[in-house]
Design a protein around this motif. Structure first.
Motif, PDB file in Angstrom:
ATOM      1  N   LEU A 194     -28.242  18.149  81.811  1.00 45.16           N
ATOM      2  CA  LEU A 194     -27.438  17.016  81.359  1.00 45.16           C
ATOM      3  C   LEU A 194     -25.963  17.367  81.355  1.00 45.16           C
ATOM      4  O   LEU A 194     -25.120  16.580  81.780  1.00 45.16           O
ATOM      5  N   ALA A 195     -25.634  18.556  80.872  1.00 49.89           N
ATOM      6  CA  ALA A 195     -24.218  18.935  80.820  1.00 49.89           C
ATOM      7  C   ALA A 195     -23.620  19.007  82.231  1.00 49.89           C
ATOM      8  O   ALA A 195     -22.470  18.638  82.448  1.00 49.89           O
ATOM      9  N   HIS A 196     -24.420  19.471  83.182  1.00 47.61           N
ATOM     10  CA  HIS A 196     -23.889  19.615  84.541  1.00 47.61           C
ATOM     11  C   HIS A 196     -23.781  18.267  85.234  1.00 47.61           C
ATOM     12  O   HIS A 196     -22.753  17.958  85.860  1.00 47.61           O
ATOM     13  N   VAL A 197     -24.832  17.438  85.107  1.00 48.78           N
ATOM     14  CA  VAL A 197     -24.888  16.227  85.923  1.00 48.78           C
ATOM     15  C   VAL A 197     -24.181  15.064  85.244  1.00 48.78           C
ATOM     16  O   VAL A 197     -23.572  14.232  85.910  1.00 48.78           O
ATOM     17  N   ILE A 198     -24.251  14.952  83.915  1.00 52.84           N
ATOM     18  CA  ILE A 198     -23.666  13.789  83.260  1.00 52.84           C
ATOM     19  C   ILE A 198     -22.192  14.016  82.979  1.00 52.84           C
ATOM     20  O   ILE A 198     -21.371  13.133  83.201  1.00 52.84           O
ATOM     21  N   PHE A 199     -21.834  15.178  82.470  1.00 56.03           N
ATOM     22  CA  PHE A 199     -20.439  15.405  82.145  1.00 56.03           C
ATOM     23  C   PHE A 199     -19.616  15.833  83.355  1.00 56.03           C
ATOM     24  O   PHE A 199     -18.401  15.983  83.236  1.00 56.03           O
ATOM     25  N   HIS A 200     -20.275  16.085  84.483  1.00 55.50           N
ATOM     26  CA  HIS A 200     -19.593  16.562  85.696  1.00 55.50           C
ATOM     27  C   HIS A 200     -18.877  17.883  85.478  1.00 55.50           C
ATOM     28  O   HIS A 200     -17.829  18.130  86.065  1.00 55.50           O
TER      29      HIS A 200
END
Lengths: 233, 133
Positions: free
Chosen positions: B61-67
């Motif tokens: 989530l941190a990688h894909v959602i927050f970019h």
């Protein structure tokens, strides 16, 4: 393949296309052809995050824009509507019937001239509101007649306005008449054609025999007088 | 020496403290979604399979959602960059399953609007607002 099987395949392709689009929303991500499938990567040199097949790629292709280095990225604009009727936007318009129900009916949302002009800032919001009020009054007064049954509730004792629907329609007709008188004889046909009938600007110019490209200014003047009459200016 | 360490940290992420807090937010959201305790998700030692899976979900989530780039994710979670890449690939492969994908989409929707909508009150003086009584 049965019909259900085909539908399932289509749904799966849509699902994969949505997953790929979600990953491609990240800046710098790219989708490339790799063998018989397509790979979505976050950056050029990395392992692919997702591999999609031809059917899903076909669904996704409408939203992709080619890159100069090869491959595609997600375009920032919405996909263009299918060709055929350039100005036609199919949609639902909410209309309040005289008996108070709000019904929706299918309308061409792309060509309402007042909305078009307001969006391009040729008329102000007050003028737009005055035009919408005029058309609402015309709709409520029932000049055009109705095809459906009348389910208007007769006002019982209690709160709320004690107006019968007939009185409401009569009041709307009176307001319409007074507005048309206040606006004047030159502006009346323009307002009828544009606000009440919903003809385009070019259509009104042709119908009234005006010079081309003068309709917008004439409409703006008419709407200003209407807004002044309604006290909306 | 301290300045050098700080510079390396700032090159990875603009605000490391706030990043740690955001990672903790994601960890707690995933804990609520999966039913694993946040302490287990954030622990350094080896844990059971469900905690490892929940940790992978929060990294994803941190990688894909927050970019966030992988370095920043790794710094915020205290893990290795390659571990985070492996976690992202694993969760993306797990998303082939329709049910899991739907639940992940719902979790994403929750996490996506969080750090923007949570206001930054750090600059306000609480005493003046009367809250420091």
């Amino acid at each position: 393949m049965s019909a259900a099987g085909i539908l399932e395949g289509e749904l799966e392709a849509e699902h994969l296309a949505d997953r790929a689009a979600r990953l491609l929303a990240r800046a710098g991500s790219v989708i490339e052809a790799r063998g018989l499938a397509y790979a979505v990567r976050f950056a050029r040199g990395r392992r692919p995050m997702l591999v999609i097949d031809e059917a899903a790629f076909r669904k996704l292709f409408a939203r992709l824009v080619p890159r100069t280095d090869g491959g595609w990225r997600l375009s920032s604009q919405a996909p263009s509507p299918p060709p055929g009727r350039p100005g036609f936007v199919e949609g639902e318009k909410t209309v309040v019937e005289p008996d108070g129900r709000a019904t929706t009916h299918r309308a061409n949302l792309g060509e309402a001239p007042l909305d078009w002009l307001l969006h391009r800032k040729h008329i102000t919001r007050a003028e737009h509101a005055a035009g919408e009020k005029l058309s609402a009054d015309a709709h409520a007064s029932g000049i055009v007649g109705r095809l459906t049954m009348r389910w208007d509730p007769t006002p019982r004792s209690g709160g709320g306005s004690r107006l019968e629907p007939m009185e409401r329609a009569h009041a709307a007709r009176q307001r319409l008449g007074r507005a048309m008188e206040a606006v004047g004889a030159e502006a009346m046909p323009i307002l009828t054609l544009i606000c009440l009938t919903g003809t385009s600007l070019q259509g009104t110019e042709v119908a009234l025999g005006m010079k081309p490209r003068t309709g917008k200014a004439a409409l703006k003047a008419a709407l200003q007088r209407l807004a002044a009459h309604y006290g909306m200016a | 020496m301290l300045a050098q360490i700080l510079e390396e940290a700032w090159a990875i992420s603009p605000d490391p403290r706030r990043d740690r807090l955001a990672a903790a937010f994601v960890t707690h959201a995933v804990a609520l979604a999966t039913g694993v305790a946040p302490i287990d998700i954030a622990s350094d030692k080896r844990t059971n399979k469900s905690a490892a899976r929940a940790r992978q979900i929060s990294i994803y989530l941190a990688h894909v959602i927050f970019h966030w780039p992988l370095t920043r994710v790794a710094f915020a979670f205290g893990r290795d960059r390659t571990t985070c890449a492996h976690a992202c690939h694993r969760i993306e492969d797990l998303r082939e399953d329709r049910v899991f994908d739907a639940r992940m989409t719902a979790l994403e929707a929750c996490v996506r609007q969080a750090p923007e909508t949570i206001p930054d009150l750090a600059g306000i003086e609480f005493q003046r607002a009367g809250l420091g009584r």
